[in-house]
Design an enzyme around this catalytic site. Structure first.
Site, PDB file in Angstrom:
ATOM      1  N   GLY A 103       6.183 -13.204  15.288  1.00  0.00           N
ATOM      2  CA  GLY A 103       4.776 -13.537  15.486  1.00  0.00           C
ATOM      3  C   GLY A 103       3.968 -12.283  15.759  1.00  0.00           C
ATOM      4  O   GLY A 103       4.501 -11.170  15.767  1.00  0.00           O
ATOM      5  N   HIS A 125      13.820  -8.862   9.652  1.00  0.00           N
ATOM      6  CA  HIS A 125      13.757 -10.286   9.316  1.00  0.00           C
ATOM      7  C   HIS A 125      14.964 -10.696   8.462  1.00  0.00           C
ATOM      8  O   HIS A 125      14.891 -10.702   7.230  1.00  0.00           O
ATOM      9  CB  HIS A 125      12.465 -10.589   8.551  1.00  0.00           C
ATOM     10  CG  HIS A 125      11.243 -10.513   9.396  1.00  0.00           C
ATOM     11  ND1 HIS A 125      10.670 -11.620   9.974  1.00  0.00           N
ATOM     12  CD2 HIS A 125      10.489  -9.445   9.781  1.00  0.00           C
ATOM     13  CE1 HIS A 125       9.603 -11.265  10.674  1.00  0.00           C
ATOM     14  NE2 HIS A 125       9.474  -9.939  10.568  1.00  0.00           N
ATOM     15  N   ARG A 181       4.547  -3.529  13.293  1.00  0.00           N
ATOM     16  CA  ARG A 181       3.772  -2.329  13.606  1.00  0.00           C
ATOM     17  C   ARG A 181       4.181  -1.714  14.947  1.00  0.00           C
ATOM     18  O   ARG A 181       3.895  -0.559  15.224  1.00  0.00           O
ATOM     19  CB  ARG A 181       2.276  -2.685  13.644  1.00  0.00           C
ATOM     20  CG  ARG A 181       1.340  -1.519  13.443  1.00  0.00           C
ATOM     21  CD  ARG A 181      -0.106  -1.967  13.568  1.00  0.00           C
ATOM     22  NE  ARG A 181      -0.469  -3.002  12.635  1.00  0.00           N
ATOM     23  CZ  ARG A 181      -0.799  -2.807  11.358  1.00  0.00           C
ATOM     24  NH1 ARG A 181      -0.796  -1.578  10.869  1.00  0.00           N
ATOM     25  NH2 ARG A 181      -1.135  -3.814  10.583  1.00  0.00           N
ATOM     26  N   CYS A 228      12.324  -9.985  15.281  1.00  0.00           N
ATOM     27  CA  CYS A 228      11.096  -9.190  15.293  1.00  0.00           C
ATOM     28  C   CYS A 228      10.414  -9.296  16.660  1.00  0.00           C
ATOM     29  O   CYS A 228      10.899  -8.718  17.629  1.00  0.00           O
ATOM     30  CB  CYS A 228      10.171  -9.616  14.154  1.00  0.00           C
ATOM     31  SG  CYS A 228       8.897  -8.382  13.770  1.00  0.00           S
ATOM     32  N   LEU A 229       9.323 -10.033  16.789  1.00  0.00           N
ATOM     33  CA  LEU A 229       8.683 -10.209  18.089  1.00  0.00           C
ATOM     34  C   LEU A 229       9.651 -10.816  19.096  1.00  0.00           C
ATOM     35  O   LEU A 229       9.613 -10.483  20.286  1.00  0.00           O
ATOM     36  CB  LEU A 229       7.440 -11.087  17.961  1.00  0.00           C
ATOM     37  CG  LEU A 229       6.623 -11.285  19.238  1.00  0.00           C
ATOM     38  CD1 LEU A 229       5.973  -9.982  19.674  1.00  0.00           C
ATOM     39  CD2 LEU A 229       5.569 -12.372  19.049  1.00  0.00           C
ATOM     40  N   GLY A 230      10.533 -11.688  18.630  1.00  0.00           N
ATOM     41  CA  GLY A 230      11.528 -12.291  19.513  1.00  0.00           C
ATOM     42  C   GLY A 230      12.452 -11.249  20.112  1.00  0.00           C
ATOM     43  O   GLY A 230      12.849 -11.345  21.277  1.00  0.00           O
ATOM     44  N   MET A 231      12.815 -10.247  19.332  1.00  0.00           N
ATOM     45  CA  MET A 231      13.627  -9.139  19.846  1.00  0.00           C
ATOM     46  C   MET A 231      12.834  -8.340  20.869  1.00  0.00           C
ATOM     47  O   MET A 231      13.351  -7.970  21.933  1.00  0.00           O
ATOM     48  CB  MET A 231      14.064  -8.244  18.680  1.00  0.00           C
ATOM     49  CG  MET A 231      14.809  -6.982  19.099  1.00  0.00           C
ATOM     50  SD  MET A 231      13.683  -5.559  19.246  1.00  0.00           S
ATOM     51  CE  MET A 231      14.781  -4.209  18.870  1.00  0.00           C
ATOM     52  N   GLN A 232      11.566  -8.104  20.588  1.00  0.00           N
ATOM     53  CA  GLN A 232      10.729  -7.349  21.507  1.00  0.00           C
ATOM     54  C   GLN A 232      10.576  -8.083  22.840  1.00  0.00           C
ATOM     55  O   GLN A 232      10.570  -7.469  23.903  1.00  0.00           O
ATOM     56  CB  GLN A 232       9.372  -7.085  20.868  1.00  0.00           C
ATOM     57  CG  GLN A 232       9.459  -6.195  19.632  1.00  0.00           C
ATOM     58  CD  GLN A 232       8.120  -5.993  18.949  1.00  0.00           C
ATOM     59  OE1 GLN A 232       7.087  -6.502  19.404  1.00  0.00           O
ATOM     60  NE2 GLN A 232       8.115  -5.256  17.852  1.00  0.00           N
ATOM     61  N   GLU A 283      16.109 -13.575   7.885  1.00  0.00           N
ATOM     62  CA  GLU A 283      15.872 -14.823   7.148  1.00  0.00           C
ATOM     63  C   GLU A 283      15.391 -14.574   5.722  1.00  0.00           C
ATOM     64  O   GLU A 283      15.598 -15.407   4.830  1.00  0.00           O
ATOM     65  CB  GLU A 283      14.858 -15.704   7.895  1.00  0.00           C
ATOM     66  CG  GLU A 283      13.427 -15.206   7.913  1.00  0.00           C
ATOM     67  CD  GLU A 283      13.107 -14.243   9.043  1.00  0.00           C
ATOM     68  OE1 GLU A 283      11.912 -14.063   9.352  1.00  0.00           O
ATOM     69  OE2 GLU A 283      14.059 -13.639   9.598  1.00  0.00           O
TER      70      GLU A 283
END
Length: 234
Positions: free
Chosen positions: A53, A206, A161, A80-84, A208
């Site tokens: 996200g 990603h 980003r 992505c954001l989930g990892m962050q 997926e």
């Protein structure tokens, strides 16, 4: 808007078939979740994925979700954001950096464990300037990631980003959050995991996007397998 996560939902179908099981996905809106309601929303799940996200909408709910998965030994996959969010959660609750955050969400954080990519800091016109496409990643020998892939050199697709702030790598690793996947050219941390957890892994890319019916992505296959093991232990 489940179409936003179409690739993830399809990857779960592929991984379910590979594990000869049906994956029942329960979508939970992170804006409706906090540290007080996490138990009621997440109790009974066999695995937790925190999805990609942008922006700060629902961020705190995602962080509380990661904490629940980490503390209750529930298989976890962050994309992505989930990892962050997994990095932020660990910094806040294990290193006790209470205002740890991403500079995307809080530019004044004294512990920006997620930060704007160096080459993005002088970009004024943001359109089409994210880190995109396939990039190399070197996986550490013996890591969960290397076992999942069955090799130590991979290429995965990106769309972001912001990145793991390398200034915090040593501190986080000493506390138990391992940087197990690194871009060999830029030094960017691509994969994080917790060794003393049944299955806890976050990836900046990603996976997926590369999953197909005939070639299910190994991360999803392994994650679903871990959820089946967790379910059977109950």
């Amino acid at each position: 808007m489940q179409d936003s996560y179409k690739s993830i939902l399809e990857a779960f179908i592929h991984a379910g078939a590979a594990n000869e099981t049906k994956v029942n996905v329960i979508s939970i809106h992170s804006e409706h979740l906090d540290v007080k309601t996490a138990e009621s929303h997440l109790n009974g799940l066999d695995g937790i994925l925190v999805a990609p996200g942008f922006g700060n909408r629902g961020i705190e709910g995602k962080i509380d979700t990661v904490r629940y998965a980490r503390e209750n030994n529930i298989p976890f996959l962050g994309i992505c954001l989930g990892m962050q969010m997994a990095v932020i959660e660990f910094a806040r609750n294990v290193l006790c950096y209470k205002d740890a955050n991403s500079s995307e969400m809080n530019e004044k954080s004294t512990h920006p464990v997620i930060n704007l990519m160096e080459e993005q800091k002088d970009v004024e016109n943001m359109g089409g300037t994210m880190r995109l496409g396939a990039w190399k990643c070197s996986l550490k020998e013996g890591s969960l990631a290397s076992k999942i892939y069955g090799k130590t050199e991979i290429m995965e697709r990106h769309r972001h980003r912001y990145e793991f702030n390398s200034k915090y790598v040593d501190e986080l690793e000493k506390a138990g959050l391992k940087a197990s996947g690194i871009n060999p050219d830029t030094g960017l941390v691509e994969v994080i995991e917790i060794e003393k957890h049944p299955f806890f892994i976050g990836v900046q890319y990603h996976p997926e996007y590369k999953s197909t019916v005939l070639n299910p992505h190994p991360l999803f296959v392994s994650f679903v397998k871990a959820t089946v093991v967790h379910k059977n232990k109950k």
